[in-house]
Design a protein around this motif. Structure first.
Motif, PDB file in Angstrom:
ATOM      1  N   GLY A   1     -39.564  73.147 -30.293  1.00 29.48           N
ATOM      2  CA  GLY A   1     -38.257  72.508 -30.303  1.00 29.48           C
ATOM      3  C   GLY A   1     -37.935  71.880 -28.966  1.00 29.48           C
ATOM      4  N   GLU A   2     -36.695  72.023 -28.522  1.00 30.92           N
ATOM      5  CA  GLU A   2     -36.260  71.471 -27.244  1.00 30.92           C
ATOM      6  C   GLU A   2     -37.089  72.061 -26.097  1.00 30.92           C
ATOM      7  OE1 GLU A   2     -33.912  69.186 -26.409  1.00 30.92           O
ATOM      8  OE2 GLU A   2     -33.535  68.765 -28.534  1.00 30.92           O
ATOM      9  N   PRO A   3     -37.726  71.222 -25.266  1.00 33.57           N
ATOM     10  CA  PRO A   3     -38.548  71.754 -24.166  1.00 33.57           C
ATOM     11  C   PRO A   3     -37.682  72.297 -23.033  1.00 33.57           C
ATOM     12  CG  PRO A   3     -38.449  69.360 -24.053  1.00 33.57           C
ATOM     13  CD  PRO A   3     -37.729  69.746 -25.316  1.00 33.57           C
ATOM     14  N   VAL A   4     -37.914  73.562 -22.676  1.00 34.05           N
ATOM     15  CA  VAL A   4     -37.185  74.220 -21.591  1.00 34.05           C
ATOM     16  C   VAL A   4     -38.202  74.702 -20.562  1.00 34.05           C
ATOM     17  CG1 VAL A   4     -35.638  76.092 -20.945  1.00 34.05           C
ATOM     18  CG2 VAL A   4     -35.343  74.936 -23.144  1.00 34.05           C
ATOM     19  N   ILE A   5     -38.125  74.169 -19.360  1.00 31.99           N
ATOM     20  CA  ILE A   5     -39.026  74.545 -18.278  1.00 31.99           C
ATOM     21  C   ILE A   5     -38.389  75.679 -17.487  1.00 31.99           C
ATOM     22  CG2 ILE A   5     -40.327  73.748 -16.280  1.00 31.99           C
ATOM     23  CD1 ILE A   5     -41.085  72.331 -18.879  1.00 31.99           C
ATOM     24  N   LEU A   6     -39.117  76.779 -17.332  1.00 33.03           N
ATOM     25  CA  LEU A   6     -38.604  77.975 -16.664  1.00 33.03           C
ATOM     26  C   LEU A   6     -39.284  78.126 -15.303  1.00 33.03           C
ATOM     27  CD1 LEU A   6     -38.795  80.314 -19.792  1.00 33.03           C
ATOM     28  CD2 LEU A   6     -36.758  79.156 -18.913  1.00 33.03           C
ATOM     29  N   LEU A   7     -38.478  78.135 -14.234  1.00 34.71           N
ATOM     30  CA  LEU A   7     -38.998  78.241 -12.872  1.00 34.71           C
ATOM     31  C   LEU A   7     -38.757  79.653 -12.341  1.00 34.71           C
ATOM     32  CD1 LEU A   7     -37.312  75.053 -12.732  1.00 34.71           C
ATOM     33  CD2 LEU A   7     -39.249  75.035 -11.185  1.00 34.71           C
ATOM     34  N   HIS A   8     -39.829  80.333 -11.975  1.00 34.29           N
ATOM     35  CA  HIS A   8     -39.736  81.728 -11.561  1.00 34.29           C
ATOM     36  C   HIS A   8     -39.239  81.889 -10.131  1.00 34.29           C
ATOM     37  CE1 HIS A   8     -43.413  81.504  -9.111  1.00 34.29           C
ATOM     38  NE2 HIS A   8     -43.996  80.859 -10.099  1.00 34.29           N
ATOM     39  N   GLY A   9     -38.875  83.125  -9.784  1.00 33.03           N
ATOM     40  CA  GLY A   9     -38.387  83.449  -8.457  1.00 33.03           C
ATOM     41  C   GLY A   9     -39.501  83.638  -7.450  1.00 33.03           C
ATOM     42  N   GLY A  10     -39.113  83.973  -6.225  1.00 34.48           N
ATOM     43  CA  GLY A  10     -40.069  84.070  -5.145  1.00 34.48           C
ATOM     44  C   GLY A  10     -41.030  85.230  -5.234  1.00 34.48           C
ATOM     45  N   GLU A  11     -40.649  86.295  -5.945  1.00 36.70           N
ATOM     46  CA  GLU A  11     -41.471  87.505  -5.991  1.00 36.70           C
ATOM     47  C   GLU A  11     -42.238  87.652  -7.290  1.00 36.70           C
ATOM     48  OE1 GLU A  11     -41.671  90.026  -3.291  1.00 36.70           O
ATOM     49  OE2 GLU A  11     -41.140  88.060  -2.495  1.00 36.70           O
ATOM     50  N   SER A  12     -42.325  86.592  -8.080  1.00 32.70           N
ATOM     51  CA  SER A  12     -43.000  86.704  -9.362  1.00 32.70           C
ATOM     52  C   SER A  12     -43.834  85.464  -9.638  1.00 32.70           C
ATOM     53  CB  SER A  12     -41.975  86.944 -10.480  1.00 32.70           C
ATOM     54  OG  SER A  12     -42.614  87.325 -11.686  1.00 32.70           O
ATOM     55  N   THR A  13     -44.285  85.336 -10.885  1.00 33.76           N
ATOM     56  CA  THR A  13     -44.994  84.166 -11.386  1.00 33.76           C
ATOM     57  C   THR A  13     -44.397  83.856 -12.758  1.00 33.76           C
ATOM     58  OG1 THR A  13     -46.702  85.427 -12.550  1.00 33.76           O
ATOM     59  CG2 THR A  13     -47.090  84.966 -10.213  1.00 33.76           C
ATOM     60  N   HIS A  14     -45.125  83.129 -13.592  1.00 37.05           N
ATOM     61  CA  HIS A  14     -44.620  82.841 -14.935  1.00 37.05           C
ATOM     62  C   HIS A  14     -44.337  84.109 -15.729  1.00 37.05           C
ATOM     63  CE1 HIS A  14     -48.714  83.791 -16.284  1.00 37.05           C
ATOM     64  NE2 HIS A  14     -48.183  83.929 -17.480  1.00 37.05           N
ATOM     65  N   ILE A  15     -44.953  85.232 -15.333  1.00 30.74           N
ATOM     66  CA  ILE A  15     -44.760  86.476 -16.089  1.00 30.74           C
ATOM     67  C   ILE A  15     -43.321  86.974 -16.014  1.00 30.74           C
ATOM     68  CG2 ILE A  15     -47.166  87.163 -15.819  1.00 30.74           C
ATOM     69  CD1 ILE A  15     -46.299  89.172 -13.705  1.00 30.74           C
ATOM     70  N   GLN A  16     -42.533  86.449 -15.075  1.00 26.12           N
ATOM     71  CA  GLN A  16     -41.108  86.796 -15.026  1.00 26.12           C
ATOM     72  C   GLN A  16     -40.443  86.515 -16.366  1.00 26.12           C
ATOM     73  OE1 GLN A  16     -38.917  85.000 -11.779  1.00 26.12           O
ATOM     74  NE2 GLN A  16     -36.982  85.071 -12.887  1.00 26.12           N
ATOM     75  N   TYR A  17     -40.983  85.534 -17.098  1.00 21.72           N
ATOM     76  CA  TYR A  17     -40.353  85.103 -18.340  1.00 21.72           C
ATOM     77  C   TYR A  17     -41.118  85.521 -19.592  1.00 21.72           C
ATOM     78  CZ  TYR A  17     -37.521  82.277 -15.201  1.00 21.72           C
ATOM     79  OH  TYR A  17     -36.671  81.867 -14.197  1.00 21.72           O
TER      80      TYR A  17
END
Length: 398
Positions: free
Chosen positions: A158-174
């Motif tokens: 559906g609608e593309p949502v780009i998720l930007l992680h914090g300084g202490e993580s990677t994509h696994i934050q989401y």
């Protein structure tokens, strides 16, 4: 490592469903918060999750729940045990909100084809990662942008949502956040430079460079525009994208962040990276979680499972990207629909920080989550995901 069979049983599930001279099929059912205690595997096996689920695992001797699993419906994992020794005894806990059942199919008739235990192989319907950032299996794809290879994981359509992680993580934050965005959304979480599976040369960079990477990912995925969400360090990048590359932004949502790095309050990034890994994790727990969250074993385990420790060189490059970041005077230029999400009790990015940003961006809206600290995508993931979902669907790309 010597393991006593009677102490750590080889039954990898709580119910034996079927067996013959070739396979044994087990089921494992866990209620929310339920745990299947230390056990070990002696045979190559396939794990099947017919429904979505979220779990963490802990190897014997590890102080933390260092393995995180986010399974989508139909997730399959094949694991070779190796003939040298069995897998380390481990236990698994359901950190989702609903009961889950998954199945383990042991291949008991043949020796492992490998003398050594190999990384798991999966059909890509989920992620399975160590907290140190080394993936056992991930549903990762890549987009090439010059010298940068951007790795990302996704779920939904559906609608593309780009998720930007914090300084202490990677994509696994989401990993557990993405499914909570629900139907009608394609949630895409990617690894920034010096993070996870993305590849970049060992050269200095700044927040504007990271913003260009985000824009390159959006275009590389075939979109003209996408919805952008960034929290903390990821919020720096999201704001920078909105002022530097506004043509790729369908809507903007930022949380727990600043428009000016000099406004960052303790514990600042430089203080955090100088701590030992254990001290760093403890600092982040107090920083990100409310007192109630710190007392919740499930919440603590999930947060620990997404904290990563980079090499000193990678840490130094990411830290050096922060000074000089300041888009405060350019906030009025942002034309994309904008939502700001802040924690009521965030010790750094306080709600008044969000209010100043919201006041500077035309028609921006501020939402404050009661009781939340800095970790709005962890302890208060459901509330944050709902706010983001509603905002994205209210501003569709078509």
């Amino acid at each position: 490592m010597s393991v006593v069979q009677s102490t750590y049983p080889s039954a990898p599930g709580d119910t034996l469903v079927f067996e013959n001279d070739r396979v044994r099929v087990w089921s494992m059912t866990l209620e929310p918060g339920g745990m299947f205690d230390f056990h070990q595997h002696h045979y190559d096996h396939v794990v099947l999750w017919p429904d979505s689920g979220q779990a963490v695992a802990q190897n014997l001797g590890d102080p933390d729940w260092g393995i995180s699993l986010a399974a989508e419906p139909g997730f399959v994992l094949f694991q070779t045990v190796g003939t040298a020794e069995p897998l380390t005894p481990h236990r698994i806990r359901n950190v989702g909100d609903t009961a889950v059942t998954h199945y383990i199919i042991e291949l008991i008739s043949e020796r492992s084809p490998s003398e050594q235990r190999l990384p798991g192989e999966t059909n890509g319907r989920g992620t399975f990662v160590y907290s140190g950032g080394a993936a056992v299996t991930t549903a990762m794809k890549t987009v090439k942008a010059g010298e940068i290879e951007i790795a990302y994981a996704e779920s939904g359509a559906g609608e593309p949502v780009i998720l930007l992680h914090g300084g202490e993580s990677t994509h696994i934050q989401y990993d557990t956040f993405r499914p909570q965005l629900g139907d009608g959304i394609r949630a895409i979480a990617y690894d920034q430079r010096d993070s996870g599976a993305s590849v970049n040369p060992p050269h200095p960079y700044g927040i504007p460079d990271l913003a260009e990477d985000c824009a390159a990912l959006i275009r590389g995925l075939g979109y003209e525009r996408a919805h952008i969400f960034g929290s903390s360090f990821g919020g720096f990048i999201a704001l920078q994208v909105a002022v530097s590359v506004p043509d790729v932004v369908q809507s903007l949502t930022v949380g727990a962040t600043f428009s000016d790095a000099t406004a960052l309050q303790a514990p600042v990034a430089s203080e955090i990276v100088e701590l030992s890994p254990s001290q760093r994790d403890a600092q982040m727990l107090a920083f990100a979680l409310s007192e109630r969250g710190q007392a919740d074993e499930k919440v603590v385990a999930e947060l620990k499972s997404v904290l990563v420790h980079r090499s000193p060189e990678a840490d130094a490059r990411r830290l050096a990207a922060i000074p000089g970041f300041d888009v405060t005077n350019r906030l009025p230029e942002i034309t994309a629909p904008t939502l700001l999400i802040y924690g009521e009790d965030d010790p750094a990015a306080r709600p008044e920080v969000g209010r100043k940003i919201a006041d500077a961006i035309p028609r921006a809206r501020l939402e404050v989550i009661p009781g939340a600290r800095h970790g709005i995508t962890m302890e208060f993931a459901r509330e944050t995901a709902q706010l983001l979902r509603d905002f994205v669907l209210a501003h569709p790309s078509q």
